[in-house]
Design a protein around this motif. Structure first.
Motif, PDB file in Angstrom:
ATOM      1  N   ARG A  78      30.858  33.444 -66.423  1.00 50.27           N
ATOM      2  CA  ARG A  78      30.537  32.499 -67.729  1.00 50.27           C
ATOM      3  C   ARG A  78      29.447  31.958 -67.564  1.00 50.27           C
ATOM      4  O   ARG A  78      28.873  31.457 -68.623  1.00 50.27           O
ATOM      5  CB  ARG A  78      31.877  31.598 -67.488  1.00 50.27           C
ATOM      6  CG  ARG A  78      31.804  30.546 -68.416  1.00 50.27           C
ATOM      7  CD  ARG A  78      32.687  29.268 -68.220  1.00 50.27           C
ATOM      8  NE  ARG A  78      34.113  29.814 -68.568  1.00 50.27           N
ATOM      9  CZ  ARG A  78      35.215  29.484 -67.888  1.00 50.27           C
ATOM     10  NH1 ARG A  78      35.132  29.047 -66.729  1.00 50.27           N
ATOM     11  NH2 ARG A  78      36.428  30.031 -68.264  1.00 50.27           N
ATOM     12  N   SER A  79      29.062  31.467 -66.317  1.00 50.83           N
ATOM     13  CA  SER A  79      27.721  30.564 -66.174  1.00 50.83           C
ATOM     14  C   SER A  79      26.913  30.918 -64.842  1.00 50.83           C
ATOM     15  O   SER A  79      27.621  31.605 -63.766  1.00 50.83           O
ATOM     16  CB  SER A  79      28.083  29.100 -66.312  1.00 50.83           C
ATOM     17  OG  SER A  79      28.899  29.026 -65.667  1.00 50.83           O
ATOM     18  N   LEU A  80      25.758  30.477 -64.715  1.00 51.38           N
ATOM     19  CA  LEU A  80      24.965  30.827 -63.351  1.00 51.38           C
ATOM     20  C   LEU A  80      24.325  29.456 -62.955  1.00 51.38           C
ATOM     21  O   LEU A  80      23.788  28.843 -63.783  1.00 51.38           O
ATOM     22  CB  LEU A  80      24.048  31.994 -63.589  1.00 51.38           C
ATOM     23  CG  LEU A  80      24.379  33.333 -63.681  1.00 51.38           C
ATOM     24  CD1 LEU A  80      23.033  34.025 -64.081  1.00 51.38           C
ATOM     25  CD2 LEU A  80      24.877  33.681 -62.482  1.00 51.38           C
ATOM     26  N   VAL A  81      24.188  29.290 -61.616  1.00 46.92           N
ATOM     27  CA  VAL A  81      23.494  28.353 -61.067  1.00 46.92           C
ATOM     28  C   VAL A  81      22.583  29.013 -60.052  1.00 46.92           C
ATOM     29  O   VAL A  81      23.282  29.741 -59.174  1.00 46.92           O
ATOM     30  CB  VAL A  81      24.182  27.212 -60.504  1.00 46.92           C
ATOM     31  CG1 VAL A  81      23.200  26.206 -59.914  1.00 46.92           C
ATOM     32  CG2 VAL A  81      25.107  26.433 -61.520  1.00 46.92           C
ATOM     33  N   VAL A  82      21.441  29.049 -60.044  1.00 46.58           N
ATOM     34  CA  VAL A  82      20.593  29.678 -59.292  1.00 46.58           C
ATOM     35  C   VAL A  82      19.293  28.991 -58.985  1.00 46.58           C
ATOM     36  O   VAL A  82      18.876  28.138 -59.534  1.00 46.58           O
ATOM     37  CB  VAL A  82      19.624  31.005 -59.856  1.00 46.58           C
ATOM     38  CG1 VAL A  82      18.760  31.776 -59.232  1.00 46.58           C
ATOM     39  CG2 VAL A  82      20.837  31.966 -60.530  1.00 46.58           C
ATOM     40  N   SER A  83      19.137  28.911 -57.493  1.00 48.84           N
ATOM     41  CA  SER A  83      18.059  28.233 -56.595  1.00 48.84           C
ATOM     42  C   SER A  83      17.134  29.161 -56.180  1.00 48.84           C
ATOM     43  O   SER A  83      17.683  30.073 -55.372  1.00 48.84           O
ATOM     44  CB  SER A  83      18.741  27.124 -55.949  1.00 48.84           C
ATOM     45  OG  SER A  83      19.669  26.323 -56.552  1.00 48.84           O
ATOM     46  N   GLY A  84      15.745  28.884 -56.296  1.00 48.25           N
ATOM     47  CA  GLY A  84      14.937  29.535 -55.327  1.00 48.25           C
ATOM     48  C   GLY A  84      15.119  30.938 -55.381  1.00 48.25           C
ATOM     49  O   GLY A  84      14.950  31.792 -54.486  1.00 48.25           O
ATOM     50  N   SER A  85      15.061  31.656 -56.719  1.00 51.08           N
ATOM     51  CA  SER A  85      15.270  32.897 -56.750  1.00 51.08           C
ATOM     52  C   SER A  85      14.483  33.610 -57.761  1.00 51.08           C
ATOM     53  O   SER A  85      13.925  32.553 -58.904  1.00 51.08           O
ATOM     54  CB  SER A  85      16.625  33.362 -56.759  1.00 51.08           C
ATOM     55  OG  SER A  85      16.972  34.645 -56.634  1.00 51.08           O
ATOM     56  N   VAL A  86      14.387  34.745 -58.133  1.00 53.16           N
ATOM     57  CA  VAL A  86      13.799  35.529 -59.367  1.00 53.16           C
ATOM     58  C   VAL A  86      14.817  36.363 -59.964  1.00 53.16           C
ATOM     59  O   VAL A  86      15.878  36.882 -59.342  1.00 53.16           O
ATOM     60  CB  VAL A  86      12.389  35.950 -59.062  1.00 53.16           C
ATOM     61  CG1 VAL A  86      11.556  35.020 -58.727  1.00 53.16           C
ATOM     62  CG2 VAL A  86      12.689  37.000 -57.974  1.00 53.16           C
ATOM     63  N   VAL A  87      14.611  36.804 -61.283  1.00 57.13           N
ATOM     64  CA  VAL A  87      15.548  37.646 -61.894  1.00 57.13           C
ATOM     65  C   VAL A  87      15.126  39.121 -61.366  1.00 57.13           C
ATOM     66  O   VAL A  87      16.221  40.103 -61.041  1.00 57.13           O
ATOM     67  CB  VAL A  87      15.298  37.764 -63.353  1.00 57.13           C
ATOM     68  CG1 VAL A  87      15.940  38.885 -64.150  1.00 57.13           C
ATOM     69  CG2 VAL A  87      15.549  36.488 -64.025  1.00 57.13           C
ATOM     70  N   ALA A  88      14.156  39.176 -61.046  1.00 56.05           N
ATOM     71  CA  ALA A  88      13.579  40.605 -60.430  1.00 56.05           C
ATOM     72  C   ALA A  88      12.218  40.249 -59.563  1.00 56.05           C
ATOM     73  O   ALA A  88      11.536  39.623 -59.947  1.00 56.05           O
ATOM     74  CB  ALA A  88      13.170  41.740 -61.339  1.00 56.05           C
ATOM     75  N   MET A  89      12.317  40.692 -58.169  1.00 57.77           N
ATOM     76  CA  MET A  89      10.908  40.764 -57.555  1.00 57.77           C
ATOM     77  C   MET A  89      10.141  41.996 -57.646  1.00 57.77           C
ATOM     78  O   MET A  89      10.122  43.142 -57.045  1.00 57.77           O
ATOM     79  CB  MET A  89      11.414  40.779 -55.902  1.00 57.77           C
ATOM     80  CG  MET A  89      10.386  40.647 -55.114  1.00 57.77           C
ATOM     81  SD  MET A  89       9.731  39.150 -54.868  1.00 57.77           S
ATOM     82  CE  MET A  89      10.604  38.320 -53.989  1.00 57.77           C
ATOM     83  N   THR A  90       9.260  41.692 -58.819  1.00 55.66           N
ATOM     84  CA  THR A  90       8.282  42.561 -59.245  1.00 55.66           C
ATOM     85  C   THR A  90       7.049  42.653 -58.093  1.00 55.66           C
ATOM     86  O   THR A  90       7.048  41.776 -57.227  1.00 55.66           O
ATOM     87  CB  THR A  90       7.448  42.251 -60.483  1.00 55.66           C
ATOM     88  OG1 THR A  90       6.978  40.993 -60.323  1.00 55.66           O
ATOM     89  CG2 THR A  90       8.590  42.091 -61.478  1.00 55.66           C
ATOM     90  N   SER A 233      32.654  23.733 -68.174  1.00 56.28           N
ATOM     91  CA  SER A 233      34.145  23.579 -68.417  1.00 56.28           C
ATOM     92  C   SER A 233      34.473  22.757 -69.716  1.00 56.28           C
ATOM     93  O   SER A 233      35.410  23.425 -70.385  1.00 56.28           O
ATOM     94  CB  SER A 233      34.958  22.755 -66.959  1.00 56.28           C
ATOM     95  OG  SER A 233      34.669  23.495 -66.030  1.00 56.28           O
ATOM     96  N   ALA A 234      33.756  21.930 -70.116  1.00 51.34           N
ATOM     97  CA  ALA A 234      33.931  21.254 -71.362  1.00 51.34           C
ATOM     98  C   ALA A 234      33.841  22.153 -72.756  1.00 51.34           C
ATOM     99  O   ALA A 234      34.365  22.204 -73.630  1.00 51.34           O
ATOM    100  CB  ALA A 234      33.154  19.873 -71.423  1.00 51.34           C
ATOM    101  N   GLU A 235      32.561  22.946 -72.458  1.00 53.83           N
ATOM    102  CA  GLU A 235      32.094  23.898 -73.613  1.00 53.83           C
ATOM    103  C   GLU A 235      33.238  24.830 -73.762  1.00 53.83           C
ATOM    104  O   GLU A 235      33.597  25.446 -74.689  1.00 53.83           O
ATOM    105  CB  GLU A 235      30.695  24.537 -73.238  1.00 53.83           C
ATOM    106  CG  GLU A 235      29.844  23.252 -73.143  1.00 53.83           C
ATOM    107  CD  GLU A 235      29.456  22.925 -74.897  1.00 53.83           C
ATOM    108  OE1 GLU A 235      29.335  23.818 -75.719  1.00 53.83           O
ATOM    109  OE2 GLU A 235      29.511  21.890 -74.858  1.00 53.83           O
ATOM    110  N   ALA A 236      33.594  25.492 -72.467  1.00 60.77           N
ATOM    111  CA  ALA A 236      34.547  26.536 -72.456  1.00 60.77           C
ATOM    112  C   ALA A 236      35.869  26.002 -73.125  1.00 60.77           C
ATOM    113  O   ALA A 236      36.650  26.835 -73.840  1.00 60.77           O
ATOM    114  CB  ALA A 236      35.047  27.119 -70.879  1.00 60.77           C
TER     115      ALA A 236
END
Length: 239
Positions: A78-90, A233-236
């Motif tokens: 449903r949703s993502l929380v991401v820290s210290g990362s990248v979509v792809a390590m190019t 959760s409220a949006e859902a």
């Protein structure tokens, strides 16, 4: 998500904390070392547990796996929380990051085999100076850096060429929750990623915190995380 977050989250949500392959007791006969394979293993495990919708919280390597889960299984994530990362390590991100840190390879930094190497990693990953007795450093090396061969292969499997890298169109609401002083994936990289991911993505930075933001500033991190989860959760519920 680690112990500093698990207790707080468990008061309000069902919390699942997996060992990614080769980061604990989990292994696989497969030779696939890609984040996509890790993602499919997690999706299969959640399916066996009967989880139909979830928010995925990922840090560093776990964030890359989280992005793969969201891309391949939007009905689940449903949703993502991401820290210290990248979509792809190019290639370019990898080379720029290693050059800025001053190491020759990701394995040299992330798979230390000595107390000196571990101290160097912690000094880069944390904004504030961390001090531990030598004995704890030695114990940490033995406990946290098992499956060295496979984990080195995981690092190799991360890097994709610039020409093959694409930013996926993700329908989920995404929170990039960053240490403002992250020396590995800096805040400028997070800002660029926010623009690439689009309008459903928010970026929040936490001052006086580095790559290990969830450990250095756990109270602030937890508050921001809970606020986002309540919003999702409220949006859902509206939907």
């Amino acid at each position: 998500c680690v112990r500093a977050q698990a207790g707080v989250l468990a008061k309000h949500y069902d919390v699942y904390i997996p060992d990614l392959l080769y980061f604990g007791g989990s292994t696989s006969p497969s030779t696939d070392r890609s984040p996509g394979f890790q993602a499919e293993c997690l999706v299969a495990a959640l399916g066996k547990l009967g989880v139909e919708r979830c928010t995925v919280v990922g840090f560093s390597y776990g964030g890359m796996v989280a992005f793969k889960m969201a891309e391949a299984h939007p009905g689940l994530v449903r949703s993502l929380v991401v820290s210290g990362s990248v979509v792809a390590m190019t290639d370019s991100i990898s080379e720029t990051t290693l050059e800025r840190i001053g190491v020759k390879s990701s394995a040299e930094l992330l798979l230390p085999d000595s107390v000196k190497g571990l101290k160097a990693l912690l000094s880069i990953a944390a904004h504030r100076k961390l001090w531990f007795p030598e004995r704890l450093h030695r114990d940490y090396l033995q406990v946290m850096f098992t499956n060295r061969k496979e984990r080195a292969e995981l690092l190799e499997g991360l890097v994709v060429s610039n020409k093959d890298a694409t930013v996926p169109v993700l329908p989920q609401k995404i929170l990039l929750l960053w240490g403002h002083n992250d020396n590995i994936f800096n805040i400028e990289l997070a800002k660029t990623m926010k623009e690439q991911l689009g309008e459903e993505t928010m970026l929040q930075s936490i001052d006086k915190a580095g790559h290990l933001v969830h450990l250095e500033r756990p109270c602030v991190y937890n508050r921001r995380l809970l606020e986002f989860l309540a919003y999702v959760s409220a949006e859902a519920s509206k939907e």
